[in-house]
Write a protein that holds these residues in place. Structure first.
Motif, PDB file in Angstrom:
ATOM      1  N   ASP A   1       0.827  -1.207   0.000  1.00 10.29           N
ATOM      2  CA  ASP A   1       0.000   0.000   0.000  1.00 10.29           C
ATOM      3  C   ASP A   1       0.863   1.260   0.000  1.00 10.29           C
ATOM      4  OD1 ASP A   1      -2.225  -1.629   0.019  1.00 10.29           O
ATOM      5  OD2 ASP A   1      -2.652  -1.336   2.163  1.00 10.29           O
ATOM      6  N   ARG A   2       1.935   1.249   0.765  1.00  8.86           N
ATOM      7  CA  ARG A   2       2.833   2.415   0.819  1.00  8.86           C
ATOM      8  C   ARG A   2       3.497   2.647  -0.534  1.00  8.86           C
ATOM      9  NH1 ARG A   2       4.988   5.093   5.479  1.00  8.86           N
ATOM     10  NH2 ARG A   2       3.414   4.843   7.065  1.00  8.86           N
ATOM     11  N   ILE A   3       3.924   1.585  -1.187  1.00 10.95           N
ATOM     12  CA  ILE A   3       4.573   1.725  -2.487  1.00 10.95           C
ATOM     13  C   ILE A   3       3.573   2.207  -3.531  1.00 10.95           C
ATOM     14  CG2 ILE A   3       5.625   0.429  -4.388  1.00 10.95           C
ATOM     15  CD1 ILE A   3       7.239  -1.071  -2.289  1.00 10.95           C
ATOM     16  N   GLN A   4       2.353   1.690  -3.489  1.00  9.75           N
ATOM     17  CA  GLN A   4       1.338   2.140  -4.443  1.00  9.75           C
ATOM     18  C   GLN A   4       0.980   3.605  -4.210  1.00  9.75           C
ATOM     19  OE1 GLN A   4      -1.849  -0.704  -4.012  1.00  9.75           O
ATOM     20  NE2 GLN A   4      -1.043  -2.010  -5.635  1.00  9.75           N
ATOM     21  N   ALA A   5       1.027   4.059  -2.958  1.00 12.33           N
ATOM     22  CA  ALA A   5       0.733   5.463  -2.666  1.00 12.33           C
ATOM     23  C   ALA A   5       1.795   6.377  -3.258  1.00 12.33           C
ATOM     24  CB  ALA A   5       0.633   5.673  -1.154  1.00 12.33           C
ATOM     25  N   ALA A   6       2.995   5.868  -3.426  1.00  7.31           N
ATOM     26  CA  ALA A   6       4.096   6.679  -3.952  1.00  7.31           C
ATOM     27  C   ALA A   6       4.201   6.598  -5.470  1.00  7.31           C
ATOM     28  CB  ALA A   6       5.417   6.224  -3.336  1.00  7.31           C
ATOM     29  N   THR A   7       3.351   5.802  -6.123  1.00  4.02           N
ATOM     30  CA  THR A   7       3.415   5.656  -7.569  1.00  4.02           C
ATOM     31  C   THR A   7       2.195   6.295  -8.203  1.00  4.02           C
ATOM     32  OG1 THR A   7       2.388   3.478  -7.411  1.00  4.02           O
ATOM     33  CG2 THR A   7       4.782   3.541  -7.519  1.00  4.02           C
ATOM     34  N   PRO A   8       2.245   6.705  -9.414  1.00  4.21           N
ATOM     35  CA  PRO A   8       3.391   6.613 -10.301  1.00  4.21           C
ATOM     36  C   PRO A   8       4.444   7.637  -9.911  1.00  4.21           C
ATOM     37  CG  PRO A   8       1.656   7.822 -11.397  1.00  4.21           C
ATOM     38  CD  PRO A   8       1.102   7.357 -10.062  1.00  4.21           C
ATOM     39  N   PRO A   9       5.718   7.311 -10.160  1.00  5.12           N
ATOM     40  CA  PRO A   9       6.775   8.245  -9.769  1.00  5.12           C
ATOM     41  C   PRO A   9       6.912   9.408 -10.755  1.00  5.12           C
ATOM     42  CG  PRO A   9       7.733   6.324 -10.788  1.00  5.12           C
ATOM     43  CD  PRO A   9       6.238   6.075 -10.688  1.00  5.12           C
ATOM     44  N   VAL A  10       5.785  10.038 -11.024  1.00  4.62           N
ATOM     45  CA  VAL A  10       5.737  11.169 -11.953  1.00  4.62           C
ATOM     46  C   VAL A  10       5.468  12.420 -11.123  1.00  4.62           C
ATOM     47  CG1 VAL A  10       4.441  12.175 -13.878  1.00  4.62           C
ATOM     48  CG2 VAL A  10       4.863   9.729 -13.818  1.00  4.62           C
ATOM     49  N   PRO A  11       6.200  13.466 -11.359  1.00  4.54           N
ATOM     50  CA  PRO A  11       5.951  14.703 -10.615  1.00  4.54           C
ATOM     51  C   PRO A  11       4.650  15.354 -11.096  1.00  4.54           C
ATOM     52  CG  PRO A  11       7.665  15.060 -12.234  1.00  4.54           C
ATOM     53  CD  PRO A  11       7.328  13.590 -12.263  1.00  4.54           C
TER      54      PRO A  11
END
Length: 142
Positions: A109-119
């Motif tokens: 869940d934490r990794i999905q919250a940080a994706t997509p790695p697009v500004p």
């Protein structure tokens, strides 16, 4: 009357095309530098969040291996006093699997919250900047 981001409009109308393009080039360069700084800051924040998620995955692995290895034997021997040793081993194993699954899902869940790695904020402001530049270029041609 003044433009919010630039010199007074009357001054722009008196400038030659060459001067306007020079100003546009300078403003565009400054704008690109600011957008790159914003993108860098935004990606850095997303990277930190992804790192936290990866740390939780590591925690899941540590609990799955270290905890199971260090405590399993003692719990199984304790449960062996009440039930068969093989049943005690299965019960303890299932508990460990449940804890590892919980930690793994939280990490995911934490990794999905940080994706997509697009500004995302930078993308939005760049779109606004392009519209602003188009408007400036059109008014400079008049």
């Amino acid at each position: 009357m003044t433009d919010q981001a630039g010199p007074p409009v009357a001054d722009s109308r008196e400038k030659s095309i060459g001067e306007l393009f020079k100003d546009l080039s300078a403003e565009t360069s400054a704008l690109i530098r600011h957008e790159l700084a914003l993108a860098k800051a935004e990606l850095s924040e997303k990277g930190k969040e992804a790192g936290k998620g990866a740390g939780l995955f590591g925690g899941a692995g540590a609990v799955g291996l270290l905890g199971a290895g260090a405590i399993t034997a003692g719990i199984i021997l304790l449960l062996d006093l009440a039930i068969a040793a093989w049943l005690a081993a299965i019960i303890v194993g299932l508990i460990y699997v449940a804890v590892a699954a919980f930690l793994g899902l939280k990490g995911r869940d934490r990794i999905q919250a940080a994706t997509p790695p697009v500004p995302e904020q930078t993308v939005d402001t760049v779109k606004e900047d392009v519209e602003w530049a188009k408007t400036r270029a059109q008014s400079a041609q008049r």
